[in-house]
Design an enzyme around this catalytic site. Structure first.
Site, PDB file in Angstrom:
ATOM      1  N   HIS A   1      57.393  44.177  39.612  1.00 28.73           N
ATOM      2  CA  HIS A   1      56.266  45.013  39.229  1.00 28.73           C
ATOM      3  C   HIS A   1      56.524  45.524  37.810  1.00 28.73           C
ATOM      4  CE1 HIS A   1      54.528  46.111  43.475  1.00 28.73           C
ATOM      5  NE2 HIS A   1      54.595  44.809  43.264  1.00 28.73           N
TER       6      HIS A   1
ATOM      7  N   GLU B   1      56.593  48.412  36.503  1.00 27.11           N
ATOM      8  CA  GLU B   1      57.522  49.546  36.389  1.00 27.11           C
ATOM      9  C   GLU B   1      58.972  49.079  36.465  1.00 27.11           C
ATOM     10  OE1 GLU B   1      54.945  49.139  38.454  1.00 27.11           O
ATOM     11  OE2 GLU B   1      54.285  51.030  39.315  1.00 27.11           O
TER      12      GLU B   1
ATOM     13  N   CYS C   1      53.822  52.015  43.618  1.00 29.39           N
ATOM     14  CA  CYS C   1      54.032  51.769  45.054  1.00 29.39           C
ATOM     15  C   CYS C   1      55.361  52.399  45.482  1.00 29.39           C
ATOM     16  CB  CYS C   1      54.041  50.261  45.335  1.00 29.39           C
ATOM     17  SG  CYS C   1      55.535  49.422  44.747  1.00 29.39           S
TER      18      CYS C   1
END
Lengths: 149, 149
Positions: free
Chosen positions: B53, B55, B83
């Site tokens: 992801h 991040e 998430c």
């Protein structure tokens, strides 16, 4: 006493190897069928990587090995109850079965804390088998932290 | 209308670049002081990495750049509500401030689902600033999924 399944034996060996490097001793293995396709040891400090928990290291290696981001029909074996980060990664990777050793009341996110796989928004839940090799896994952690006090 | 802060502008550009590669458009940036030290685009499919992801990509790059697993005094800017996996990574990395764009009722773990930073076992909670650039971030996601239907 019954013998540990070979993947958990390998995960415990990876945990010991992590301890030998000065990392908190947690190890993980990904199996595809009965074959070990990836092994990971916890290494956030030495790897300069806060995401490098054993599970993440093993999942990334397995996905690279299989050339996919979905570890369908793969199982994860890890010596300690996964944290929220790793539980999230397990869901994203679509891990089929999660086997883990020691419970982690402080950092665990499976049977403790947010219990991520019981959340209504969780999009994938593996089958979960706790407690396999927990005595040895917990002893490794206790020994590691006792030596540092 | 006020101009977006430069880091969120850069995160939105990273999200657009992800879309151009066929990935769900989410982008992230890590700042240290006022300087951008790492940028990440979502790339689980192309990278064969379920953990990739935006991040995680940005946090790993920032930690490698700084040579540490603790991003003390660093802030994360991301176009979508993180998430559970990414919120866990944010806590492990000790991110100081989290700025995010669009809310994510299905996958988000900050103001939705497990609300990880409100869990009693959470060991680090950043300051949280939601909604910055959310219109553009959400439009990128809507456009991406509409084109695939």
């Amino acid at each position: 006493m019954f013998p540990l399944p070979a993947p958990m034996r390998a995960a415990l060996d990876a945990a010991q190897a992590a301890a030998d490097q000065g990392e908190v001793p947690v190890g993980a293995v990904v199996t595809h069928g009965s074959r070990i396709i990836a092994t990971g040891g916890n290494r956030p400090r030495g790897g300069f990587d806060p995401t490098a928990h054993a599970e993440i290291v093993a999942i990334r290696a397995a996905a690279e090995y299989l050339g996919t981001d979905r570890l369908i029909d793969c199982d994860l074996w890890v010596t300690l109850e996964p944290c929220a980060m790793c539980a999230g990664a397990i869901a994203h990777a679509r891990i089929r079965r999660l086997y883990y050793g020691a419970a982690d009341p402080k950092g665990g996110a499976i049977e403790h804390g947010p219990r991520l796989f019981e959340q209504p928004t969780c999009h994938h839940r593996p089958e979960i088998f706790p407690g396999i090799g927990e005595g040895e896994a917990a002893a490794l952690l206790r020994g590691f932290f006792a030596a540092r006090r």
